[in-house]
Enzyme design. Structure first.
Site, mmCIF file in Angstrom:
data_model
loop_
_atom_site.group_PDB
_atom_site.id
_atom_site.type_symbol
_atom_site.label_atom_id
_atom_site.label_comp_id
_atom_site.label_asym_id
_atom_site.label_seq_id
_atom_site.Cartn_x
_atom_site.Cartn_y
_atom_site.Cartn_z
ATOM 1 N N HIS A 67 0.827 -1.204 0.000
ATOM 2 C CA HIS A 67 0.000 0.000 0.000
ATOM 3 C C HIS A 67 0.865 1.258 0.000
ATOM 4 C CE1 HIS A 67 -3.000 -2.769 2.328
ATOM 5 N NE2 HIS A 67 -3.030 -2.998 1.026
ATOM 6 N N TYR A 130 1.958 1.700 13.631
ATOM 7 C CA TYR A 130 2.616 2.713 12.810
ATOM 8 C C TYR A 130 2.034 4.106 13.063
ATOM 9 C CZ TYR A 130 -1.250 1.489 9.567
ATOM 10 O OH TYR A 130 -2.470 1.216 8.999
#
Length: 467
Positions: A67, A130
């Protein structure tokens, strides 16, 4: 496990591996997963995270990606292990470059905007975390790459045929069918003005706005809060503010004062807030009028001491721009560009046989908009340290009368046709704003970046010849 914090480069530009000290005992372990001061000191970008995402992977083999999003990421695991892989999806020479590494609690990775991110869980119950520096917006579609892309050649530890992969990720395109992610754009504010037009020569692909729409120029009123809020600031990596109110004498009137402060102080303050929020580099142009002119050569660190409303508004704008984390503030003087200005006026008078009187006790150097635009491009290209830079033409410091005499000589008229007068004589009976006596700026700092200012008199000769 590493015992010292370290940052390592990779084959993908800007993708950095962070080795984290992990302190363990019978209870488990502890680590500083993100430590801004220490990590930025080692070269990690100060990327300003605004959102923390956590992905739980129930079973070994859970695989996600590849992604690509228009924001920076800082990835790590809270527990478990992953095999992580990245593919550069940015337009440019590094498009398609790859890197992979195993991540446990002692490893983190900084992933720059436009680099495709993927991972495969190597343990049950792996928690992948993240930080990102922009908020996720539902419904937006960003580039993605098939996990099995042959050109990337990622050596997945668990064969993809045996891995847990979403249907969407199984149908992502191959690299040959991916549209590379473009870099963030450049915006010129005040594109219709003299400096704005010069900037478009140096930044021909920049988008352009001004107070009034024109050919290729959109309208954006920086004093309109609703219009400013609706503008897509996140699309830009650099915003060049060439807009300003420069009617120095009119600024002393009640109506002019309000307009001057709105354009020169409130608008830059709004841009500085936006620069901090959207992480773009703000470039703003200021003036020698922020000083009272009692010092013969002004440095970047001289305290503000403006004499006029215009000077006060520019000083306020300077202070506001200073809050932007990424900013270049270029202080300049006696600007000459494409349009009506002092030099063109003197040329016209010379051509019409007029013998003018010109002030001879104000001193400085001319700054041509082409030179100012060149300096801005230079600072951005060399990634000079952010802050304030003086920019003018180089060479002798002269009075307005001396420059006028030079123009007359270049136009074929005697220098003696220009009569020098004092400022007091010039302003007698007029309502004018006070001017600094000395406007010359010290150029040492910008010269230290490798920029070589051109001599103002040489530029003047070229300008007059081209006029």
């Amino acid at each position: 496990m590493t015992t010292e914090l370290a940052v390592e480069t990779t084959p993908i530009p800007g993708l950095l591996v962070v080795r984290l000290p992990v302190h363990g005992d019978s209870r488990g372990w502890f680590k500083e997963n993100w430590q801004r001061a220490k990590m930025t000191a080692l070269g990690l970008p100060d990327f300003g995270p605004v959102q923390n995402n956590v992905s739980y992977n129930a079973t070994t083999g859970a695989t996600r990606g590849i992604h690509t999003e228009p924001w920076d990421k800082y990835v790590a695991v809270a527990t478990g292990r992953v095999f992580a892989a990245w593919v550069d999806m940015r337009d440019g020479d590094s498009f398609g470059a790859t890197f992979w590494i195993e991540i446990d609690e002692s490893v983190a990775v900084f992933v720059p905007r436009g680099v495709g991110n993927s991972y495969q869980a190597l343990e049950d119950g792996t928690v992948y975390s993240y930080l990102v520096n922009d908020h996720f917006v539902p419904g937006r579609v960003y580039p993605a790459l098939n996990l099995a892309d042959e050109t990337a050649g990622i050596p997945w530890p668990i064969p993809l045929a045996e891995a847990e992969i979403s249907e969407k990720d199984q149908n992502n395109p191959r690299l040959a069918d991916v549209t590379p992610m473009q870099p963030r754009k450049t915006l010129v504010i005040g594109a219709g003005g003299q400096l704005g037009r010069a900037l478009l020569v140096e930044f021909p692909d920049a988008e352009r706005v001004d107070m009034v729409a024109g050919e290729g120029i959109a309208a954006l009123d920086l004093t309109d809060a609703d219009a400013v809020a609706a503008w897509p600031w996140g699309d830009y990596g650099v915003v060049l503010n060439a807009a300003a109110y420069t009617a120095v004498d009119v600024a002393e009137t009640p109506e002019g004062r309000a307009t001057c402060w709105a354009a020169n102080a409130a608008a830059p303050a709004a841009l500085a807030r936006l620069a901090a929020e959207h992480r773009f580099t703000l470039v703003h142009v200021s003036s020698d009028y922020v000083f009272d002119g009692t010092v013969e050569l002004h440095t970047e660190t001289e305290p503000y001491s403006p004499l006029s409303v215009y000077g006060q508004s520019k000083a306020a704008g300077d202070i506001a721009v200073g809050i932007a984390p990424r900013h270049y503030l270029l202080r300049t003087s006696w600007v000459i560009g494409d349009g009506g200005n002092f030099v063109r006026t003197m040329q016209k008078l010379a051509g019409n046989g007029v013998a003018p009187t010109v002030v001879d006790d104000q001193y400085g150097r001319l700054t041509f908009t082409s030179e100012l635009a060149r300096a801005i491009k230079h600072l951005i290209d060399v990634e000079a340290p952010f802050g304030i830079y003086n920019v003018t033409g180089a060479g002798a410091v002269l009075s307005w009368a001396s420059y006028a005499q030079q123009v007359f000589e270049l136009a074929g008229r005697p220098r003696e046709d220009v009569t020098p007068i004092t400022t007091a004589e010039y302003v007698a009976g007029k309502q004018v704003a006070p001017r600094p006596t000395h406007s010359a700026l010290d150029l040492t700092k910008i010269e230290s970046t490798g920029f070589v200012p051109r001599d103002a008199l040489e530029q003047l000769a070229e300008y007059v010849a081209a006029g």
